[in-house]
Design an enzyme around this catalytic site. Structure first.
Site, PDB file in Angstrom:
ATOM      1  N   GLY A 214       0.837  -1.189   0.000  1.00 36.39           N
ATOM      2  CA  GLY A 214       0.000   0.000   0.000  1.00 36.39           C
ATOM      3  C   GLY A 214       0.871   1.238   0.000  1.00 36.39           C
ATOM      4  O   GLY A 214       2.045   1.187   0.377  1.00 36.39           O
TER       5      GLY A 214
ATOM      6  N   GLN B 105       3.132   9.847   1.461  1.00 39.83           N
ATOM      7  CA  GLN B 105       4.406   9.127   1.378  1.00 39.83           C
ATOM      8  C   GLN B 105       5.200   9.474   0.124  1.00 39.83           C
ATOM      9  O   GLN B 105       6.372   9.093   0.015  1.00 39.83           O
ATOM     10  CB  GLN B 105       4.163   7.613   1.394  1.00 39.83           C
TER      11      GLN B 105
ATOM     12  N   CYS C 191       6.844  -0.171   6.906  1.00 40.02           N
ATOM     13  CA  CYS C 191       6.352   0.982   6.160  1.00 40.02           C
ATOM     14  C   CYS C 191       7.480   1.502   5.279  1.00 40.02           C
ATOM     15  O   CYS C 191       8.615   1.663   5.744  1.00 40.02           O
ATOM     16  CB  CYS C 191       5.901   2.071   7.138  1.00 40.02           C
ATOM     17  N   LEU C 192       7.161   1.788   4.022  1.00 39.14           N
ATOM     18  CA  LEU C 192       8.183   2.281   3.101  1.00 39.14           C
ATOM     19  C   LEU C 192       8.752   3.620   3.574  1.00 39.14           C
ATOM     20  O   LEU C 192       9.870   3.973   3.219  1.00 39.14           O
ATOM     21  CB  LEU C 192       7.594   2.435   1.688  1.00 39.14           C
TER      22      LEU C 192
ATOM     23  N   HIS D  99      -1.959   7.118   7.512  1.00 37.38           N
ATOM     24  CA  HIS D  99      -1.031   8.054   6.855  1.00 37.38           C
ATOM     25  C   HIS D  99      -1.723   9.369   6.506  1.00 37.38           C
ATOM     26  O   HIS D  99      -1.101  10.434   6.540  1.00 37.38           O
ATOM     27  CB  HIS D  99      -0.477   7.447   5.566  1.00 37.38           C
TER      28      HIS D  99
ATOM     29  N   HIS E 102      -3.581   0.999   7.979  1.00 36.06           N
ATOM     30  CA  HIS E 102      -2.238   1.581   7.930  1.00 36.06           C
ATOM     31  C   HIS E 102      -2.217   2.791   6.990  1.00 36.06           C
ATOM     32  O   HIS E 102      -1.657   3.842   7.324  1.00 36.06           O
ATOM     33  CB  HIS E 102      -1.251   0.494   7.465  1.00 36.06           C
ATOM     34  N   GLU E 103      -2.833   2.642   5.814  1.00 36.60           N
ATOM     35  CA  GLU E 103      -2.787   3.721   4.813  1.00 36.60           C
ATOM     36  C   GLU E 103      -3.681   4.898   5.216  1.00 36.60           C
ATOM     37  O   GLU E 103      -3.308   6.057   5.014  1.00 36.60           O
ATOM     38  CB  GLU E 103      -3.172   3.200   3.432  1.00 36.60           C
TER      39      GLU E 103
HETATM   40 ZN    ZN Z   1       3.217   3.187   5.715  1.00 38.71          ZN
END
Ligand code: ZN
Length: 177
Positions: A55, A60, A100-101, A146, A142-143
């Site tokens: 995701g 991000q 997480c990226l 963000h 999670h997204e």
């Molecule tokens: Zn993330």
């Protein structure tokens, strides 16, 4: 279609402690979906696959808008683009490992809802939604976090926070606020 003609490109990831990750992202307004936004969404999907993520949220990639992309399929061929996602119902609890990226090098077990219903708009403006559990429910939470400036490390308990604090400090040393 080649990358050049579609305008898709790999996007640079915003990494903790970049301040864009802490902003409350703005809604995508009706009429705001233009070619540029479509290209952004496609580029986010491309970047997610390139980075082996499940995701990706617009903050991000440095864009403070309520736009997320995800793909929980094993084949990595079912991308979902969601505008203004809202989790409208939740049930159960589940603990599983996340990364997480935007927080590279850290993985930790996070407590989340096990099931949920999410509503959103598609890139073509339709209101829709789905019910999810397991991995997909975790990705959505999670997204959506963000979009509200919340990172998975914020959701850890005291022991979890203690365990990741050194690694976070390392990222803080090299990152930009
Ligand atoms: Zn993330």
């Amino acid at each position: 279609m080649t990358d050049d003609s579609s305008g898709d490109r790999l996007l640079q990831l915003s990494v903790y402690p970049d301040g864009v990750l802490r902003k409350i992202a703005l809604p995508v307004e009706e009429g705001q979906v233009d070619e540029e936004l479509e290209t952004l969404a496609r580029s986010m999907v491309k970047t997610m696959y390139e980075e082996s993520g499940v995701g990706l949220a617009a903050p991000q990639v440095g864009v403070s808008l309520r736009l997320i992309v995800l793909d929980s399929s094993r084949e990595r061929d079912r991308p979902v683009v969601m505008l203004n996602p809202v989790i409208v119902d939740t049930a159960g609890r589940a603990v599983d490992e996340e990364g997480c990226l935007s927080v590279p090098g850290i993985r930790a077990k996070v407590r989340r809802h096990d099931r949920l219903t999410v509503e959103y708009e598609t890139i073509t403006g339709e209101k829709t939604g789905f019910e999810a559990d397991g991995l997909l429910a975790r990705i959505v939470q999670h997204e959506v976090d963000h979009l509200d400036g919340t990172l998975f490390v914020d959701r850890l308990g005291p022991a979890g926070k203690f365990a990741v604090r050194k690694a976070l400090r390392e990222l803080e040393k090299y990152g930009k606020e």
